[in-house]
Design a protein around this motif. Sequence first.
Motif, PDB file in Angstrom:
ATOM      1  N   TYR A  14       0.803  -1.224   0.000  1.00 46.70           N
ATOM      2  CA  TYR A  14       0.000   0.000   0.000  1.00 46.70           C
ATOM      3  C   TYR A  14       0.838   1.277   0.000  1.00 46.70           C
ATOM      4  O   TYR A  14       0.293   2.367  -0.082  1.00 46.70           O
ATOM      5  CB  TYR A  14      -0.929   0.026   1.216  1.00 46.70           C
ATOM      6  CG  TYR A  14      -2.031  -0.991   1.153  1.00 46.70           C
ATOM      7  CD1 TYR A  14      -3.082  -0.853   0.259  1.00 46.70           C
ATOM      8  CD2 TYR A  14      -2.029  -2.096   1.990  1.00 46.70           C
ATOM      9  CE1 TYR A  14      -4.102  -1.782   0.196  1.00 46.70           C
ATOM     10  CE2 TYR A  14      -3.055  -3.029   1.941  1.00 46.70           C
ATOM     11  CZ  TYR A  14      -4.086  -2.867   1.036  1.00 46.70           C
ATOM     12  OH  TYR A  14      -5.094  -3.786   0.980  1.00 46.70           O
ATOM     13  N   ASN A  15       2.162   1.163   0.131  1.00 42.57           N
ATOM     14  CA  ASN A  15       3.030   2.331   0.228  1.00 42.57           C
ATOM     15  C   ASN A  15       3.526   2.758  -1.145  1.00 42.57           C
ATOM     16  O   ASN A  15       4.142   1.977  -1.861  1.00 42.57           O
ATOM     17  CB  ASN A  15       4.218   2.021   1.141  1.00 42.57           C
ATOM     18  CG  ASN A  15       5.108   3.230   1.371  1.00 42.57           C
ATOM     19  OD1 ASN A  15       5.275   4.090   0.521  1.00 42.57           O
ATOM     20  ND2 ASN A  15       5.691   3.282   2.544  1.00 42.57           N
ATOM     21  N   GLN A  16       3.262   4.015  -1.474  1.00 44.85           N
ATOM     22  CA  GLN A  16       3.808   4.619  -2.684  1.00 44.85           C
ATOM     23  C   GLN A  16       4.369   5.980  -2.302  1.00 44.85           C
ATOM     24  O   GLN A  16       3.628   6.845  -1.824  1.00 44.85           O
ATOM     25  CB  GLN A  16       2.729   4.766  -3.750  1.00 44.85           C
ATOM     26  CG  GLN A  16       2.183   3.435  -4.226  1.00 44.85           C
ATOM     27  CD  GLN A  16       1.070   3.609  -5.236  1.00 44.85           C
ATOM     28  OE1 GLN A  16       1.158   4.460  -6.115  1.00 44.85           O
ATOM     29  NE2 GLN A  16       0.032   2.813  -5.111  1.00 44.85           N
ATOM     30  N   ASP A  17       5.670   6.155  -2.443  1.00 47.73           N
ATOM     31  CA  ASP A  17       6.335   7.425  -2.118  1.00 47.73           C
ATOM     32  C   ASP A  17       6.076   7.869  -0.678  1.00 47.73           C
ATOM     33  O   ASP A  17       5.741   9.027  -0.427  1.00 47.73           O
ATOM     34  CB  ASP A  17       5.922   8.515  -3.107  1.00 47.73           C
ATOM     35  CG  ASP A  17       6.294   8.164  -4.535  1.00 47.73           C
ATOM     36  OD1 ASP A  17       7.404   7.630  -4.744  1.00 47.73           O
ATOM     37  OD2 ASP A  17       5.473   8.403  -5.437  1.00 47.73           O
ATOM     38  N   PHE A  38      -0.142  -4.226   6.901  1.00 47.93           N
ATOM     39  CA  PHE A  38       1.101  -4.362   6.135  1.00 47.93           C
ATOM     40  C   PHE A  38       1.214  -5.737   5.489  1.00 47.93           C
ATOM     41  O   PHE A  38       0.961  -6.755   6.123  1.00 47.93           O
ATOM     42  CB  PHE A  38       2.316  -4.144   7.048  1.00 47.93           C
ATOM     43  CG  PHE A  38       3.600  -4.668   6.459  1.00 47.93           C
ATOM     44  CD1 PHE A  38       4.262  -3.955   5.486  1.00 47.93           C
ATOM     45  CD2 PHE A  38       4.114  -5.888   6.870  1.00 47.93           C
ATOM     46  CE1 PHE A  38       5.436  -4.448   4.924  1.00 47.93           C
ATOM     47  CE2 PHE A  38       5.287  -6.390   6.321  1.00 47.93           C
ATOM     48  CZ  PHE A  38       5.946  -5.661   5.349  1.00 47.93           C
ATOM     49  N   PHE A  39       1.553  -5.753   4.214  1.00 44.80           N
ATOM     50  CA  PHE A  39       1.974  -6.982   3.544  1.00 44.80           C
ATOM     51  C   PHE A  39       2.716  -6.623   2.267  1.00 44.80           C
ATOM     52  O   PHE A  39       2.585  -5.514   1.747  1.00 44.80           O
ATOM     53  CB  PHE A  39       0.797  -7.938   3.277  1.00 44.80           C
ATOM     54  CG  PHE A  39      -0.087  -7.550   2.130  1.00 44.80           C
ATOM     55  CD1 PHE A  39       0.020  -8.195   0.903  1.00 44.80           C
ATOM     56  CD2 PHE A  39      -1.045  -6.566   2.269  1.00 44.80           C
ATOM     57  CE1 PHE A  39      -0.805  -7.851  -0.158  1.00 44.80           C
ATOM     58  CE2 PHE A  39      -1.880  -6.223   1.226  1.00 44.80           C
ATOM     59  CZ  PHE A  39      -1.756  -6.870   0.005  1.00 44.80           C
ATOM     60  N   THR A  40       3.534  -7.535   1.811  1.00 45.76           N
ATOM     61  CA  THR A  40       4.274  -7.316   0.573  1.00 45.76           C
ATOM     62  C   THR A  40       3.559  -8.016  -0.571  1.00 45.76           C
ATOM     63  O   THR A  40       2.855  -9.010  -0.367  1.00 45.76           O
ATOM     64  CB  THR A  40       5.722  -7.836   0.682  1.00 45.76           C
ATOM     65  OG1 THR A  40       5.688  -9.225   0.979  1.00 45.76           O
ATOM     66  CG2 THR A  40       6.488  -7.092   1.758  1.00 45.76           C
ATOM     67  N   PHE A  41       3.729  -7.466  -1.766  1.00 48.02           N
ATOM     68  CA  PHE A  41       3.074  -7.994  -2.960  1.00 48.02           C
ATOM     69  C   PHE A  41       3.891  -7.520  -4.153  1.00 48.02           C
ATOM     70  O   PHE A  41       4.533  -6.467  -4.081  1.00 48.02           O
ATOM     71  CB  PHE A  41       1.631  -7.444  -3.020  1.00 48.02           C
ATOM     72  CG  PHE A  41       0.736  -8.191  -3.947  1.00 48.02           C
ATOM     73  CD1 PHE A  41       0.289  -9.465  -3.642  1.00 48.02           C
ATOM     74  CD2 PHE A  41       0.325  -7.612  -5.134  1.00 48.02           C
ATOM     75  CE1 PHE A  41      -0.541 -10.152  -4.498  1.00 48.02           C
ATOM     76  CE2 PHE A  41      -0.508  -8.286  -6.001  1.00 48.02           C
ATOM     77  CZ  PHE A  41      -0.946  -9.559  -5.684  1.00 48.02           C
ATOM     78  N   PRO A  42       3.910  -8.259  -5.249  1.00 47.65           N
ATOM     79  CA  PRO A  42       4.717  -7.862  -6.403  1.00 47.65           C
ATOM     80  C   PRO A  42       4.333  -6.508  -7.012  1.00 47.65           C
ATOM     81  O   PRO A  42       5.156  -5.865  -7.653  1.00 47.65           O
ATOM     82  CB  PRO A  42       4.485  -8.977  -7.421  1.00 47.65           C
ATOM     83  CG  PRO A  42       3.905 -10.110  -6.665  1.00 47.65           C
ATOM     84  CD  PRO A  42       3.263  -9.555  -5.444  1.00 47.65           C
ATOM     85  N   SER A  43       3.091  -6.071  -6.815  1.00 49.90           N
ATOM     86  CA  SER A  43       2.684  -4.766  -7.348  1.00 49.90           C
ATOM     87  C   SER A  43       2.057  -3.938  -6.231  1.00 49.90           C
ATOM     88  O   SER A  43       1.684  -4.461  -5.188  1.00 49.90           O
ATOM     89  CB  SER A  43       1.690  -4.933  -8.497  1.00 49.90           C
ATOM     90  OG  SER A  43       0.531  -5.595  -8.053  1.00 49.90           O
ATOM     91  N   LYS A  44       1.965  -2.642  -6.458  1.00 44.37           N
ATOM     92  CA  LYS A  44       1.382  -1.736  -5.467  1.00 44.37           C
ATOM     93  C   LYS A  44      -0.133  -1.724  -5.608  1.00 44.37           C
ATOM     94  O   LYS A  44      -0.684  -1.930  -6.681  1.00 44.37           O
ATOM     95  CB  LYS A  44       1.930  -0.305  -5.647  1.00 44.37           C
ATOM     96  CG  LYS A  44       3.420  -0.198  -5.382  1.00 44.37           C
ATOM     97  CD  LYS A  44       3.755  -0.498  -3.933  1.00 44.37           C
ATOM     98  CE  LYS A  44       5.233  -0.306  -3.654  1.00 44.37           C
ATOM     99  NZ  LYS A  44       5.557  -0.471  -2.255  1.00 44.37           N
ATOM    100  N   GLY A  45      -0.823  -1.476  -4.491  1.00 45.97           N
ATOM    101  CA  GLY A  45      -2.274  -1.468  -4.488  1.00 45.97           C
ATOM    102  C   GLY A  45      -2.824  -0.322  -3.677  1.00 45.97           C
ATOM    103  O   GLY A  45      -2.102   0.604  -3.316  1.00 45.97           O
TER     104      GLY A  45
END
Length: 92
Positions: A14-17, A38-45
């Motif tokens: 969920y984090n962008q900039d 919090f979780f990691t994923f190959p693309s942002k959401g």
Amino acid sequence: MPQVAVCQVADCAYNQDSTCHALAITVGDGTHARCDTFFTFPSKGGDAAATGRVGACKVSGCLHNVGLECQAPGITVAALQDAADCLTYTMR
């Protein structure tokens, strides 16, 4: 609902900039002030037009927690010891 003013956990989906784009996060597991969203994923959401807010806080021992709702004006989330933690947490 308080805003996630800063999120320093760059690998969160969920984090962008340094901005959280989850519509609402949950903080805490009853004992620790961790961002449960919090979780990691190959693309942002998340919603790119929105800034995340604190939907619920399960850390009843925090000064800002009233009825499991965060009353801080805003929070900061950062990576501490391999977890995404709420740095605004203040013990009563």
